[in-house]
Design an enzyme around this catalytic site. Structure first.
Site, PDB file in Angstrom:
ATOM      1  N   ASP A 166       0.814  -1.211   0.000  1.00 25.41           N
ATOM      2  CA  ASP A 166       0.000   0.000   0.000  1.00 25.41           C
ATOM      3  C   ASP A 166       0.853   1.269   0.000  1.00 25.41           C
ATOM      4  O   ASP A 166       1.832   1.364   0.729  1.00 25.41           O
ATOM      5  CB  ASP A 166      -0.895  -0.030   1.251  1.00 25.41           C
ATOM      6  CG  ASP A 166      -2.022   0.981   1.165  1.00 25.41           C
ATOM      7  OD1 ASP A 166      -2.216   1.568   0.077  1.00 25.41           O
ATOM      8  OD2 ASP A 166      -2.709   1.178   2.185  1.00 25.41           O
ATOM      9  N   GLU A 270      -2.794  -0.399  -8.903  1.00 26.89           N
ATOM     10  CA  GLU A 270      -3.626   0.740  -8.506  1.00 26.89           C
ATOM     11  C   GLU A 270      -2.757   2.000  -8.473  1.00 26.89           C
ATOM     12  O   GLU A 270      -1.620   1.966  -8.039  1.00 26.89           O
ATOM     13  CB  GLU A 270      -4.223   0.518  -7.102  1.00 26.89           C
ATOM     14  CG  GLU A 270      -4.842   1.793  -6.520  1.00 26.89           C
ATOM     15  CD  GLU A 270      -5.804   1.547  -5.351  1.00 26.89           C
ATOM     16  OE1 GLU A 270      -6.571   0.572  -5.389  1.00 26.89           O
ATOM     17  OE2 GLU A 270      -5.783   2.355  -4.407  1.00 26.89           O
ATOM     18  N   LYS A 312      -8.977  10.472   9.166  1.00 25.74           N
ATOM     19  CA  LYS A 312      -8.801   9.106   9.643  1.00 25.74           C
ATOM     20  C   LYS A 312      -9.808   8.714  10.728  1.00 25.74           C
ATOM     21  O   LYS A 312     -10.001   9.443  11.694  1.00 25.74           O
ATOM     22  CB  LYS A 312      -7.396   8.938  10.224  1.00 25.74           C
ATOM     23  CG  LYS A 312      -6.278   9.334   9.282  1.00 25.74           C
ATOM     24  CD  LYS A 312      -6.167   8.382   8.120  1.00 25.74           C
ATOM     25  CE  LYS A 312      -4.997   8.766   7.220  1.00 25.74           C
ATOM     26  NZ  LYS A 312      -4.978   7.969   5.987  1.00 25.74           N
ATOM     27  N   HIS A 344      -9.970   5.557  -0.747  1.00 27.13           N
ATOM     28  CA  HIS A 344      -8.991   5.464   0.345  1.00 27.13           C
ATOM     29  C   HIS A 344      -9.523   6.153   1.594  1.00 27.13           C
ATOM     30  O   HIS A 344     -10.466   6.926   1.532  1.00 27.13           O
ATOM     31  CB  HIS A 344      -7.681   6.144  -0.062  1.00 27.13           C
ATOM     32  CG  HIS A 344      -6.857   5.311  -0.998  1.00 27.13           C
ATOM     33  ND1 HIS A 344      -5.503   5.486  -1.142  1.00 27.13           N
ATOM     34  CD2 HIS A 344      -7.188   4.291  -1.810  1.00 27.13           C
ATOM     35  CE1 HIS A 344      -5.045   4.617  -2.026  1.00 27.13           C
ATOM     36  NE2 HIS A 344      -6.038   3.888  -2.451  1.00 27.13           N
TER      37      HIS A 344
HETATM   38 ZN    ZN Z   1      -4.474   6.822   0.074  1.00 28.02          ZN
END
Ligand code: ZN
Length: 494
Positions: A166, A270, A312, A344
């Protein structure tokens, strides 16, 4: 006679599996080789018996005609497991209709995640970590992948899962993740995206960007249409797009050519352009997608930065109407170019999940990470109030330092004093955004805090507790991540 030998003797009839400390769903066979997992004290081991059991590294036990290898959960044995039982090996899942990333920073969340995905047809990315998360948790990509493989083996999850390197930014990181068998790379192009362009005057833009004839012909001579929606460029906007994304596009092309093109790897690709100062407009999204496609790049997913704030571990902040309008176009552009939208910072965005399900027509990739850590800490608050209070106070003391790495609007004065809360009220802190963000962004500090003798201040106690309370954590994840999926699925007809 030892318990395991008893179990092995009874293997043909498969009765009473759990009576011997054996995980009942872990029993698998490869020819005349039987492999299963047991818990002993506070540790798990693989047991291999029969022809080929010597492929596992470990201690050999023999009683009479029976023998077995007791193998620790290390990288070697994980590799053997993945060779023998393909369901323990990650597969590319972005090409499936729906996929969902669940970061397991701690290496203990998969048990709960598996419970969720037994009920949904979305494919989970069980192994998913950024380089930054690796550093803060002192883990390696091997650890991350092995933890997922052992968990799916133990819990008998055979539907397939992905592994995401990631937010990788460097070729060497991409190469490492692919070599280890990760089945998805999220290429973070943010080092090559210019954040200063939106503040540049028209003159500056004209000075810095001279458009070549072919790109002018490509974008300025006609409008574009995507699912009935018009997309058009003017010269200044086109120049700004070239300045903002030009280098990022080159970088993506380079990585794709070096590691993905011509079937070089069986992994998904991605692109993330979400870590930028300003949201990605639909026109910008179209520009990037179109340029990448013209240069032969086959994307599986792209993560634009949507309007509003994706902070977040808390719900979406912003104008939901505008978000929906732009989401419609983003989703249409993704369909037009044959990839899925990737969302995301998808943790806890409950007010927009149904819209995402709806406008992507059920074809999405949603990524979460921090919320899985928050649930782990909620489990601590629920089961060990004393330890939780201590950690909470430590988090408060580290907050200013941690804030440097995140964009959050946390107001510490809104968080109740843990000493005035009753034990059973501590879990309610996790319903409150400021408290969530406090614990969310300090995870690295909490895990790495040391005592004066260099031992971990919290980490060891935490892992002991999570082991003891694994059922609590698994059920918390099952319901919390389950709520994400339920809302996403409410937006479309299967
Ligand atoms: Zn991200």
């Amino acid at each position: 006679m030892s318990n395991i030998i008893h179990f092995i003797k009874e293997l043909p009839s498969l009765n009473n599996v759990d009576q011997y400390g054996v995980y009942p769903l872990s029993l698998n066979h490869f020819g005349h080789l039987h492999v299963f997992m047991i818990h002993e004290g506070d540790q798990d081991f693989l047991i291999a018996t029969g022809i080929g059991s010597n492929q596992f590294q470990g201690e050999l036990f023999q009683e009479g005609e029976y023998s077995y290898v007791k193998a620790p959960l290390n990288n070697n044995n994980a590799n053997t497991l993945r060779d023998l039982f393909p369901f323990t090996k990650p597969i590319p899942v972005l090409s499936k209709l729906r996929s969902f990333g669940v970061g397991d920073r701690l290496g203990i969340a998969t048990e709960g995640h598996i419970r969720v995905f037994k009920d949904y047809d979305a494919y989970p990315i069980l192994a998913q970590q950024s380089i930054r998360e690796l550093a803060l948790t002192n883990r390696t990509y091997k650890d991350v992948l092995d933890a997922a493989s052992f968990s799916v083996f133990r819990d008998g999850y055979k539907k397939g899962f992905g592994a995401d390197g990631d937010h990788l930014k460097k070729p060497a990181e991409v190469e490492m993740a692919l070599n280890l068998g990760f089945t998805m790379i999220t290429l973070d192009c943010s080092d090559f995206i210019r954040n200063d362009v939106s503040n540049m005057s028209k003159d500056q833009v004209n000075k810095e960007c001279i458009l070549e004839e072919d790109i002018k012909n490509r974008y300025l001579t006609h409008d574009f249409e995507v699912e009935g929606m018009k997309i058009s460029f003017d010269e200044e906007e086109l120049k700004r797009n070239v300045l903002v994304y030009g280098k990022a596009i080159d970088f993506a092309v380079q990585i794709y050519t070096d590691y993905f093109a011509d079937g070089k790897t069986d992994a998904n690709f991605e692109i993330s352009i979400d870590e930028t100062a300003t949201p990605t407009t639909p026109t910008q999204h179209y520009f990037v997608a179109n340029e990448l496609t013209l240069r032969g790049i086959k994307l599986d997913t792209m993560a634009p930065r949507f309007c509003g704030e994706f902070q977040k571990g808390v719900d979406y902040i912003g104008d939901i109407k505008q978000f929906e309008e732009e989401l419609k176009i983003h989703a249409a552009i993704a369909r037009h170019y044959g990839y899925k939208l990737s969302i995301h910072s998808g943790s806890d965005k409950f007010s927009i999940f149904s819209l995402i399900g709806k406008h992507t027509r059920g074809h999405f990739h949603v990524k979460t990470a921090g919320t899985n850590w928050l649930e782990a800490m909620r489990a601590v608050a629920a089961t060990n109030p004393k330890l939780y209070r201590e950690i909470h106070k430590y988090a408060l003391s580290m907050f200013e330092e941690a804030k440097k790495f995140y964009h959050v609007t946390t107001d510490l004065t809104k968080i109740a004093d843990v000493d005035t809360l009753k034990d059973n009220e501590l879990v309610d802190l996790f319903k409150q955004n400021d408290a969530r963000q406090l614990i969310h962004i300090t995870y690295g500090f909490i895990l790495n805090a040391k005592n004066t003798d260099d031992s971990f201040r919290f980490k060891t106690k935490l892992y002991d507790l999570w082991r003891e309370q694994r059922e609590v954590y698994a059920e918390m994840l099952n319901s919390h991540i389950g709520k994400h999926l339920e809302l996403l699925y409410s937006g479309f007809e299967k």
